[in-house]
Design an enzyme around this catalytic site. Structure first.
Site, PDB file in Angstrom:
ATOM      1  N   ARG A 145      57.105  26.005  -1.255  1.00 32.11           N
ATOM      2  CA  ARG A 145      56.313  25.109  -2.094  1.00 32.11           C
ATOM      3  C   ARG A 145      56.213  25.732  -3.486  1.00 32.11           C
ATOM      4  NH1 ARG A 145      53.382  25.730   2.819  1.00 32.11           N
ATOM      5  NH2 ARG A 145      53.229  23.791   4.038  1.00 32.11           N
ATOM      6  N   LYS A 169      49.751  27.201   3.150  1.00 36.05           N
ATOM      7  CA  LYS A 169      48.479  26.494   3.270  1.00 36.05           C
ATOM      8  C   LYS A 169      47.596  27.169   4.306  1.00 36.05           C
ATOM      9  CE  LYS A 169      50.096  21.934   1.821  1.00 36.05           C
ATOM     10  NZ  LYS A 169      50.267  20.499   2.202  1.00 36.05           N
ATOM     11  N   HIS A 240      59.131  19.445  -5.108  1.00 34.26           N
ATOM     12  CA  HIS A 240      59.173  19.178  -3.669  1.00 34.26           C
ATOM     13  C   HIS A 240      60.536  18.657  -3.235  1.00 34.26           C
ATOM     14  CE1 HIS A 240      57.343  18.507   0.245  1.00 34.26           C
ATOM     15  NE2 HIS A 240      57.973  17.355   0.299  1.00 34.26           N
ATOM     16  N   ARG A 243      62.562  21.398  -1.816  1.00 25.55           N
ATOM     17  CA  ARG A 243      62.060  21.735  -0.468  1.00 25.55           C
ATOM     18  C   ARG A 243      62.557  20.715   0.541  1.00 25.55           C
ATOM     19  NH1 ARG A 243      57.705  24.339   2.308  1.00 25.55           N
ATOM     20  NH2 ARG A 243      56.416  22.951   3.583  1.00 25.55           N
ATOM     21  N   HIS A 266      54.960  24.418   8.612  1.00 26.17           N
ATOM     22  CA  HIS A 266      54.211  23.269   9.127  1.00 26.17           C
ATOM     23  C   HIS A 266      53.476  23.654  10.408  1.00 26.17           C
ATOM     24  CE1 HIS A 266      57.128  20.248   7.015  1.00 26.17           C
ATOM     25  NE2 HIS A 266      56.196  20.704   6.204  1.00 26.17           N
ATOM     26  N   TYR A 275      61.786  15.053   7.989  1.00 26.83           N
ATOM     27  CA  TYR A 275      63.024  15.579   7.439  1.00 26.83           C
ATOM     28  C   TYR A 275      64.239  15.226   8.295  1.00 26.83           C
ATOM     29  CZ  TYR A 275      60.017  18.157   4.322  1.00 26.83           C
ATOM     30  OH  TYR A 275      59.078  18.482   3.380  1.00 26.83           O
TER      31      TYR A 275
END
Length: 294
Positions: A145, A169, A240, A243, A266, A275
């Protein structure tokens, strides 16, 4: 397959008491799925999670509405639950499949040729171009990110082992492989450009601006827009997008969905499932074999 479907529809009519219209809808969904398995030369016992994902992708690419895809997920979920409950299958391939979210946005993806053009866009004859080339290479090689990229520190680089670490995150740390091409450009930047940008100051951050401080997310966005224009790419590209392209390309080349989930950081594999909207190839190997620039 047809006999199994017939038994299931009989169960829905006799034991579940569903209406004729509802059973007809189930029948149409299962006929379509059966036809897909025949086309792929797969039996019911060979169906796994990735078979389901590829089938749903086929529906999307055929122009089926989100509502149709959602209904297919619901039909297949109940069908495979029935098969497991009746000992016809031991594993439910629908266990972790979620229906598409309403209004879910899929960001633009670049082709490999477009990525090559973008990465070649910086003028590497100067300190800023070398830095920017290294930034683009790292973003595409790792799927970081932009917030992770700007906070990347020298202590996070383990280039001798082909790895970098980052805090994603929720302050969740992960270790990510990085390909040889990106390592070469990072080494060039660290040797030739960063010391000049640093101007005898101190900074823990890898990527620096002209004042020797860490780059901002906004500056990365602006640089990407600049190089997209220079590369002649006529798509809406954001940080993004690299990514997203990273994930899509390694899936197309055979990376396992679980590996991609780990690489992207994730917590839920349903997030990674977006994806798979382009790839049709079987997912069999991991990052090093899959990534086009590794």
């Amino acid at each position: 397959m047809q006999n199994v479907i017939a038994d299931y529809l009989h169960y829905l009519q006799i034991e579940r008491g569903l209406t004729a219209n509802t059973i007809s809808s189930y029948h149409q969904d299962l006929k379509a799925f059966s036809a897909y398995l025949d086309d792929q030369q797969l039996t019911l016992k060979q169906v796994d999670q990735l078979t389901i994902l590829n089938y749903l992708n086929t529906l999307k690419e055929a122009g089926k509405s989100r509502r149709t895809v959602t209904r297919a997920v619901s039909t297949l979920r109940r069908f495979f639950q029935y098969l497991v409950q009746n000992d016809q299958l031991t594993v439910d391939p629908m266990a972790e499949i979620k229906a598409p979210k309403q209004g879910q946005y899929l960001p633009q993806v670049l082709t490999v040729d477009e990525v090559d053009a973008l990465l070649d866009a910086p003028d590497t004859g100067n300190k800023y171009g070398i830095r920017d080339r290294a930034i683009l290479e790292v973003m595409y090689a790792t799927g970081l990110r932009v917030s992770e990229l700007v906070h990347l520190k020298l202590a996070d680089l383990h280039l001798d082992m082909g790895l970098i670490q980052t805090l994603g995150k929720g302050n969740k740390e992960r270790i990510i492989p990085i390909g040889d091409v990106a390592i070469q450009w990072l080494d060039t930047y660290l040797e030739k450009s960063r010391p000049v940008l640093l101007k005898q100051r101190q900074s823990p951050y890898v990527f620096l601006n002209a004042h020797g401080s860490g780059l901002s997310r906004q500056s990365i966005w602006q640089k990407i827009q600049q190089y997209v224009s220079l590369a002649g790419i006529r798509k809406h590209v954001t940080p993004h997008t690299l990514r997203h392209s990273f994930a899509t390309h390694i899936l197309e080349n055979g990376a396992d969905l679980r590996i991609v989930q780990e690489l992207l950081g994730h917590s839920d594999i349903s997030t990674t499932q977006i994806y798979t909207h382009i790839t049709r190839k079987r997912l069999t190997e991991v990052y090093k074999k899959a990534h086009p620039r590794a």
